[in-house]
Design a protein around this motif. Sequence first.
Motif, mmCIF file in Angstrom:
data_model
loop_
_atom_site.group_PDB
_atom_site.id
_atom_site.type_symbol
_atom_site.label_atom_id
_atom_site.label_comp_id
_atom_site.label_asym_id
_atom_site.label_seq_id
_atom_site.Cartn_x
_atom_site.Cartn_y
_atom_site.Cartn_z
ATOM 1 N N ARG A 28 0.838 -1.194 0.000
ATOM 2 C CA ARG A 28 0.000 0.000 0.000
ATOM 3 C C ARG A 28 0.875 1.247 0.000
ATOM 4 N NH1 ARG A 28 -3.536 -0.970 5.158
ATOM 5 N NH2 ARG A 28 -1.449 -1.409 5.845
ATOM 6 N N PRO A 29 0.438 2.303 -0.645
ATOM 7 C CA PRO A 29 1.199 3.546 -0.647
ATOM 8 C C PRO A 29 1.376 4.064 0.782
ATOM 9 C CG PRO A 29 -0.573 3.643 -2.260
ATOM 10 C CD PRO A 29 -0.762 2.389 -1.470
ATOM 11 N N MET A 30 2.474 4.765 1.007
ATOM 12 C CA MET A 30 2.794 5.296 2.331
ATOM 13 C C MET A 30 1.664 6.167 2.872
ATOM 14 S SD MET A 30 4.835 5.406 4.843
ATOM 15 C CE MET A 30 6.481 4.969 4.447
ATOM 16 N N ARG A 31 1.078 6.999 2.035
ATOM 17 C CA ARG A 31 0.000 7.893 2.469
ATOM 18 C C ARG A 31 -1.163 7.098 3.059
ATOM 19 N NH1 ARG A 31 -1.573 12.163 -1.721
ATOM 20 N NH2 ARG A 31 0.317 13.009 -0.864
ATOM 21 N N GLU A 32 -1.523 5.990 2.369
ATOM 22 C CA GLU A 32 -2.632 5.154 2.843
ATOM 23 C C GLU A 32 -2.286 4.498 4.180
ATOM 24 O OE1 GLU A 32 -4.815 1.067 1.483
ATOM 25 O OE2 GLU A 32 -4.196 2.463 -0.101
ATOM 26 N N ARG A 33 -1.064 4.024 4.327
ATOM 27 C CA ARG A 33 -0.656 3.401 5.580
ATOM 28 C C ARG A 33 -0.670 4.404 6.741
ATOM 29 N NH1 ARG A 33 4.783 0.687 4.302
ATOM 30 N NH2 ARG A 33 4.740 1.999 2.486
ATOM 31 N N LEU A 34 -0.215 5.620 6.466
ATOM 32 C CA LEU A 34 -0.205 6.649 7.516
ATOM 33 C C LEU A 34 -1.607 7.054 7.917
ATOM 34 C CD1 LEU A 34 2.747 8.895 6.315
ATOM 35 C CD2 LEU A 34 2.713 7.358 8.289
ATOM 36 N N MET A 35 -2.502 7.157 6.942
ATOM 37 C CA MET A 35 -3.880 7.543 7.238
ATOM 38 C C MET A 35 -4.559 6.473 8.103
ATOM 39 S SD MET A 35 -4.987 9.275 3.617
ATOM 40 C CE MET A 35 -6.703 9.247 4.003
ATOM 41 N N ARG A 36 -4.278 5.196 7.828
ATOM 42 C CA ARG A 36 -4.868 4.113 8.638
ATOM 43 C C ARG A 36 -4.355 4.135 10.065
ATOM 44 N NH1 ARG A 36 -6.977 -1.227 6.154
ATOM 45 N NH2 ARG A 36 -7.991 -0.257 4.406
ATOM 46 N N SER A 37 -3.062 4.388 10.230
ATOM 47 C CA SER A 37 -2.498 4.376 11.578
ATOM 48 C C SER A 37 -2.948 5.609 12.366
ATOM 49 C CB SER A 37 -0.983 4.285 11.521
ATOM 50 O OG SER A 37 -0.439 5.455 10.922
ATOM 51 N N ALA A 38 -3.245 6.717 11.685
ATOM 52 C CA ALA A 38 -3.684 7.937 12.375
ATOM 53 C C ALA A 38 -5.177 7.886 12.663
ATOM 54 C CB ALA A 38 -3.361 9.170 11.528
#
Length: 114
Positions: free
Chosen positions: A103-113
């Motif tokens: 998954r793109p980094m942006r998507e991973r960060l949004m899920r963790s936030a």
Amino acid sequence: MSDTAQIDERNGWIAGLDGRTSAARRVREVADTFAKALGGVLDPLKRDAVQRAAELQVTAETLRTRSLRGEPVAAGDLIKAENLADRARRALRIGDAPARTVRPMRERLMRSAG
């Protein structure tokens, strides 16, 4: 081999070459393995591609064996033969592992936030 070499359509042998050598037997063995990996029944174009890939594979194996025996083999020739054999096999899509989807980094960060 000259451009005028005659190829027997029934078995793919080139006139004047002995199909009983160990290299010829190995080419047939590798070609059979590749054909089975592709489902067994091949159209003429795919059969030619399988034959070419098998020939390249055996050429690379032969060069590597000679090199390991200590016989003089140009490193560039060995590398080129192995790369060509690998490309031919990959073009047939034999032995390809499915690519992992990252998954793109942006998507991973949004899920963790989230």
